[in-house]
Design an enzyme around this catalytic site. Sequence first.
Site, mmCIF file in Angstrom:
data_model
loop_
_atom_site.group_PDB
_atom_site.id
_atom_site.type_symbol
_atom_site.label_atom_id
_atom_site.label_comp_id
_atom_site.label_asym_id
_atom_site.label_seq_id
_atom_site.Cartn_x
_atom_site.Cartn_y
_atom_site.Cartn_z
ATOM 1 N N ARG A 190 0.656 -0.964 -0.336
ATOM 2 C CA ARG A 190 -0.093 -0.161 0.377
ATOM 3 C C ARG A 190 0.962 1.243 -0.380
ATOM 4 O O ARG A 190 0.545 2.318 -1.262
ATOM 5 C CB ARG A 190 -0.602 0.709 1.424
ATOM 6 C CG ARG A 190 -1.756 -0.344 1.359
ATOM 7 C CD ARG A 190 -2.891 -0.708 2.346
ATOM 8 N NE ARG A 190 -1.662 -2.190 2.879
ATOM 9 C CZ ARG A 190 -2.163 -3.099 2.452
ATOM 10 N NH1 ARG A 190 -3.331 -3.155 2.246
ATOM 11 N NH2 ARG A 190 -0.890 -4.202 2.763
ATOM 12 N N THR A 191 2.007 1.388 0.904
ATOM 13 C CA THR A 191 2.720 2.800 1.516
ATOM 14 C C THR A 191 3.412 2.736 0.018
ATOM 15 O O THR A 191 2.696 4.212 -0.011
ATOM 16 C CB THR A 191 2.977 2.622 2.828
ATOM 17 O OG1 THR A 191 2.584 2.177 4.192
ATOM 18 C CG2 THR A 191 4.518 3.652 3.031
ATOM 19 N N HIS A 202 5.651 6.296 12.014
ATOM 20 C CA HIS A 202 4.733 6.144 9.865
ATOM 21 C C HIS A 202 3.589 7.214 9.886
ATOM 22 O O HIS A 202 2.642 6.976 10.290
ATOM 23 C CB HIS A 202 3.937 3.836 10.660
ATOM 24 C CG HIS A 202 4.051 4.037 8.339
ATOM 25 N ND1 HIS A 202 3.580 5.098 7.772
ATOM 26 C CD2 HIS A 202 2.790 3.610 8.096
ATOM 27 C CE1 HIS A 202 3.501 4.186 6.355
ATOM 28 N NE2 HIS A 202 2.790 3.220 6.756
ATOM 29 N N ARG A 222 11.807 3.710 3.642
ATOM 30 C CA ARG A 222 11.080 3.141 4.628
ATOM 31 C C ARG A 222 12.575 2.684 5.388
ATOM 32 O O ARG A 222 13.113 1.646 4.038
ATOM 33 C CB ARG A 222 10.448 2.067 3.799
ATOM 34 C CG ARG A 222 9.702 0.897 4.951
ATOM 35 C CD ARG A 222 8.078 0.546 4.442
ATOM 36 N NE ARG A 222 6.759 1.121 5.183
ATOM 37 C CZ ARG A 222 5.830 -0.135 5.283
ATOM 38 N NH1 ARG A 222 6.404 -0.949 4.638
ATOM 39 N NH2 ARG A 222 4.994 1.150 5.184
ATOM 40 N N LYS A 276 25.085 -5.738 -1.799
ATOM 41 C CA LYS A 276 26.881 -6.727 -2.309
ATOM 42 C C LYS A 276 27.160 -5.590 -1.115
ATOM 43 O O LYS A 276 28.105 -5.366 -1.612
ATOM 44 C CB LYS A 276 26.888 -5.562 -4.093
ATOM 45 C CG LYS A 276 26.451 -6.276 -4.598
ATOM 46 C CD LYS A 276 26.852 -5.550 -6.364
ATOM 47 C CE LYS A 276 26.214 -6.071 -7.702
ATOM 48 N NZ LYS A 276 26.237 -5.540 -8.355
#
Length: 313
Positions: free
Chosen positions: A62-63, A140, A112, A90
């Site tokens: 969703r976000t 959030h 995020r 890496k």
Amino acid sequence: MDNTYRFDQKHLLGLADYSAQDIQYVLDQAVSFREILNRPVPKVPTLRDKTIVNLFYENSTRTRLSFELAQRRMGADVVNFSAGTSSTKKGESLKDTIRNISSMKIDMVVVRHESPGVPHFLTQCVDAAILNAGDGAHEHPTQALLDLFTIQQVHGSLEGCKVAIIGDIMHSRVVRSNIIGLKKLGAEVVLCGPKTLIPKFITEMGVTVSYDLDECLAWCDVAMALRIQLERQGKGTEFFPSLREYHEKFGIKAKHLEAYPQFKIMHPGPINRGVEMESMVADNERAVILDQVTNGVAVRMAILYLLSGGTRI
Ligand code: NCD
């Protein structure tokens, strides 16, 4: 709102840094963007000269989609970064990744990350505006903004609105941002869940705690269910005996809808049907869960616009 008010935030790291006026201003701007989304061509050129990178180190449906859609609806150039397919694998550090990305002339970064504080750290590495899309169990903010917007839509006002937040309070960044925003805008908040999942000092945030789901549902205007964050709970269900038992005590069921006809149902997603709520509850007309998703695009358009330097639509 007084006439001398000016929104002068550079980033959105958390709602803790925003005043009640800042939060209300974002919500007010989002009303205009919500209208744009209803147009036959839901696009505006507001961010056409901006380049935005979406930096996702944690899973998201969703976000991520909502941010990207908001950016594209406003004509921004968008690049996406997923940790799983990047040079993080890496051994590149977060700081090097962001400085490299920044050398590509990026205006805004949506991030995020599983570690709390990463968005704040990024403000010290680059000049771009940083938007927190969820940092560990910390905050959030855009989720809370879209929740506040939705509550305002269904209840009329946040002032005096009674909100029960039910579930895994301990591991939820959504609840922390929501409490901060709801309290700043005058709502009453009760938290409900197993004792083991409610931090002892959470009442210092101005909320009340109840362990009785029926009591909460009889009281509230809005019941916001939260997912049990199994991925943040180490071995899984050690905080309560089983998901079945959790559902028995704290799951919202059809019988609650019948017994308490006044409350609306919210959930940030993803829902675990049969855990936080019975499947028919999620699909009931009193659930505004999909409205939350639609409003999420409008709210993200508003905050992107404001942080890009806009003061008026
Ligand atoms: C939430 C999150 O990622 O914190 N989801 C979301 O952003 N819509 C809640 C969750 O994962 O349960």
